[in-house]
Design a protein around this motif. Structure first.
Motif, PDB file in Angstrom:
ATOM      1  N   UNK A  25     -26.082 -55.392  69.555  1.00  0.00           N
ATOM      2  CA  UNK A  25     -25.454 -56.623  69.074  1.00  0.00           C
ATOM      3  C   UNK A  25     -26.244 -57.099  67.857  1.00  0.00           C
ATOM      4  N   UNK A  26     -25.735 -56.772  66.662  1.00  0.00           N
ATOM      5  CA  UNK A  26     -26.404 -57.130  65.421  1.00  0.00           C
ATOM      6  C   UNK A  26     -25.500 -57.923  64.488  1.00  0.00           C
ATOM      7  N   UNK A  27     -24.431 -58.474  65.025  1.00  0.00           N
ATOM      8  CA  UNK A  27     -23.496 -59.236  64.205  1.00  0.00           C
ATOM      9  C   UNK A  27     -24.136 -60.527  63.720  1.00  0.00           C
ATOM     10  N   UNK A  28     -24.064 -60.821  62.412  1.00  0.00           N
ATOM     11  CA  UNK A  28     -24.581 -62.092  61.913  1.00  0.00           C
ATOM     12  C   UNK A  28     -23.822 -63.256  62.555  1.00  0.00           C
ATOM     13  N   UNK A  29     -24.545 -64.331  62.815  1.00  0.00           N
ATOM     14  CA  UNK A  29     -23.890 -65.512  63.359  1.00  0.00           C
ATOM     15  C   UNK A  29     -23.707 -65.507  64.854  1.00  0.00           C
ATOM     16  N   UNK A  30     -24.351 -64.575  65.548  1.00  0.00           N
ATOM     17  CA  UNK A  30     -24.238 -64.519  67.004  1.00  0.00           C
ATOM     18  C   UNK A  30     -24.788 -65.801  67.632  1.00  0.00           C
ATOM     19  N   UNK A  31     -24.050 -66.385  68.550  1.00  0.00           N
ATOM     20  CA  UNK A  31     -24.460 -67.623  69.208  1.00  0.00           C
ATOM     21  C   UNK A  31     -25.221 -67.317  70.498  1.00  0.00           C
ATOM     22  N   UNK A  32     -25.993 -68.301  71.012  1.00  0.00           N
ATOM     23  CA  UNK A  32     -26.662 -68.096  72.302  1.00  0.00           C
ATOM     24  C   UNK A  32     -25.694 -67.743  73.429  1.00  0.00           C
ATOM     25  N   UNK A  33     -24.512 -68.336  73.412  1.00  0.00           N
ATOM     26  CA  UNK A  33     -23.523 -68.031  74.457  1.00  0.00           C
ATOM     27  C   UNK A  33     -23.055 -66.581  74.351  1.00  0.00           C
ATOM     28  N   UNK A  34     -22.854 -66.102  73.135  1.00  0.00           N
ATOM     29  CA  UNK A  34     -22.444 -64.710  72.940  1.00  0.00           C
ATOM     30  C   UNK A  34     -23.550 -63.754  73.360  1.00  0.00           C
ATOM     31  N   UNK A  35     -24.798 -64.105  73.066  1.00  0.00           N
ATOM     32  CA  UNK A  35     -25.924 -63.284  73.500  1.00  0.00           C
ATOM     33  C   UNK A  35     -25.986 -63.227  75.019  1.00  0.00           C
ATOM     34  N   UNK A  36     -25.799 -64.357  75.666  1.00  0.00           N
ATOM     35  CA  UNK A  36     -25.844 -64.397  77.127  1.00  0.00           C
ATOM     36  C   UNK A  36     -24.808 -63.460  77.734  1.00  0.00           C
ATOM     37  N   UNK A  37     -23.592 -63.494  77.219  1.00  0.00           N
ATOM     38  CA  UNK A  37     -22.541 -62.626  77.737  1.00  0.00           C
ATOM     39  C   UNK A  37     -22.854 -61.161  77.460  1.00  0.00           C
ATOM     40  N   UNK A  38     -23.414 -60.884  76.305  1.00  0.00           N
ATOM     41  CA  UNK A  38     -23.806 -59.521  75.947  1.00  0.00           C
ATOM     42  C   UNK A  38     -24.853 -58.984  76.921  1.00  0.00           C
ATOM     43  N   UNK A  39     -25.849 -59.802  77.248  1.00  0.00           N
ATOM     44  CA  UNK A  39     -26.910 -59.363  78.145  1.00  0.00           C
ATOM     45  C   UNK A  39     -26.404 -59.182  79.571  1.00  0.00           C
ATOM     46  N   UNK A  40     -25.499 -60.035  79.998  1.00  0.00           N
ATOM     47  CA  UNK A  40     -24.877 -59.861  81.317  1.00  0.00           C
ATOM     48  C   UNK A  40     -24.150 -58.519  81.374  1.00  0.00           C
ATOM     49  N   UNK A  41     -23.401 -58.221  80.303  1.00  0.00           N
ATOM     50  CA  UNK A  41     -22.672 -56.952  80.249  1.00  0.00           C
ATOM     51  C   UNK A  41     -23.626 -55.765  80.218  1.00  0.00           C
ATOM     52  N   UNK A  42     -24.736 -55.893  79.474  1.00  0.00           N
ATOM     53  CA  UNK A  42     -25.710 -54.800  79.364  1.00  0.00           C
ATOM     54  C   UNK A  42     -26.288 -54.448  80.729  1.00  0.00           C
ATOM     55  N   UNK A  43     -26.624 -55.464  81.488  1.00  0.00           N
ATOM     56  CA  UNK A  43     -27.188 -55.215  82.817  1.00  0.00           C
ATOM     57  C   UNK A  43     -26.145 -54.602  83.743  1.00  0.00           C
ATOM     58  N   UNK A  44     -24.911 -55.069  83.626  1.00  0.00           N
ATOM     59  CA  UNK A  44     -23.844 -54.521  84.468  1.00  0.00           C
ATOM     60  C   UNK A  44     -23.545 -53.064  84.118  1.00  0.00           C
ATOM     61  N   UNK A  45     -23.615 -52.726  82.835  1.00  0.00           N
ATOM     62  CA  UNK A  45     -23.352 -51.359  82.398  1.00  0.00           C
ATOM     63  C   UNK A  45     -24.466 -50.410  82.817  1.00  0.00           C
TER      64      UNK A  45
END
Length: 243
Positions: A25-45
């Motif tokens: 996840x290297x998209x400029x402008x990433x929000x804390x909420x988007x990071x949180x969802x990304x990390x949840x998905x990473x752990x699930x994957x």
């Protein structure tokens, strides 16, 4: 050279792919909420690593504290035109903020000038700044000639890097190709890892990169790749396709 990758005959299983995946996840402008969802998905994957922007590191530490997932970040990103001193300072800060692996972008102006001592020197500056961290060197291979790819890989090895990496995923020249990965793998001969990154979207593409010599994968669409995993063997991609 057409030497097969040492692992080319070994099947890349779903589990082995996830272990080698840098979920990105290297998209400029990433929000804390988007990071949180990304990390949840990473752990699930079940990925082995996440690759995130330096400014997101502190927010990622807590959610991943009890997880085996390792944190990767980037320096000199995405252009590579930062000075060696700035890249080294970025790497030190990133390590302090929790990154275990650092992906640095090489200054392409040095490459185009055939200044291989300069390329080696800036990689070495980052290497010496973070001796206990894994260092990957991003070449932006789609913008380079085969000879330049070889020379960059040799400079990275001489400077003490752990991996060479194809692409940032942000350059208009394109991303990873099987051709570039094969050249990189043949040049480093198993002494360094090879990270294929940039536009890899299917399991068939992952397996082609693996057969060419990739040992790590930079992937943003990890879930989509897993969705195609069972059919990847039946639908092979073109050997010189840009992913």
């Amino acid at each position: 050279m057409n030497t097969p990758a040492p692992h080319a005959s070994i099947e890349l299983t779903r589990e082995a792919f996830l272990e080698r995946a840098d979920h990105t996840l290297l998209a400029p402008g990433t929000t804390p909420a988007e990071l949180e969802q990304f990390l949840i998905a990473a752990r699930a994957l079940g990925v082995g690593q996440v690759c995130i922007s330096p400014t997101l590191l502190e927010d990622a530490i807590g959610p991943l504290r009890s997880s085996p997932v390792r944190i990767v970040t980037v320096v000199g990103f995405p252009s590579g035109v930062h000075t060696a001193e700035v890249k080294a300072a970025e790497a030190v800060q990133a390590a302090a903020d929790g990154a275990w692996e650092i992906d640095m972008v090489v200054n392409r102006g040095l490459i185009r000038s055939d200044d291989w001592r300069g390329v080696e020197a800036e990689i070495r500056a980052v290497r010496e700044a973070i001796p206990e961290r894994v260092l990957k060197v991003i070449l932006e291979t789609a913008a380079l000639s085969d000879a330049q790819i070889v020379a960059c890989c040799r400079a990275a090895e001489a400077a003490g890097a752990d991996f060479v990496k194809t692409s940032t995923g942000f350059d208009p020249a394109g991303g990873a190709t099987v051709h570039a990965v094969r050249i990189m793998a043949e040049t480093v001969g198993g002494r360094l890892g090879v990270k294929a990154s940039g536009g890899i979207r299917t399991a068939a593409a992952v397996r082609d990169m693996w057969a060419a010599g990739a040992t790590r994968f930079g992937i943003s669409g990890t879930a989509g790749i897993l969705d195609t995993w069972g059919t990847a063997g039946a639908a092979r991609s073109g050997s010189e396709e840009v992913y």
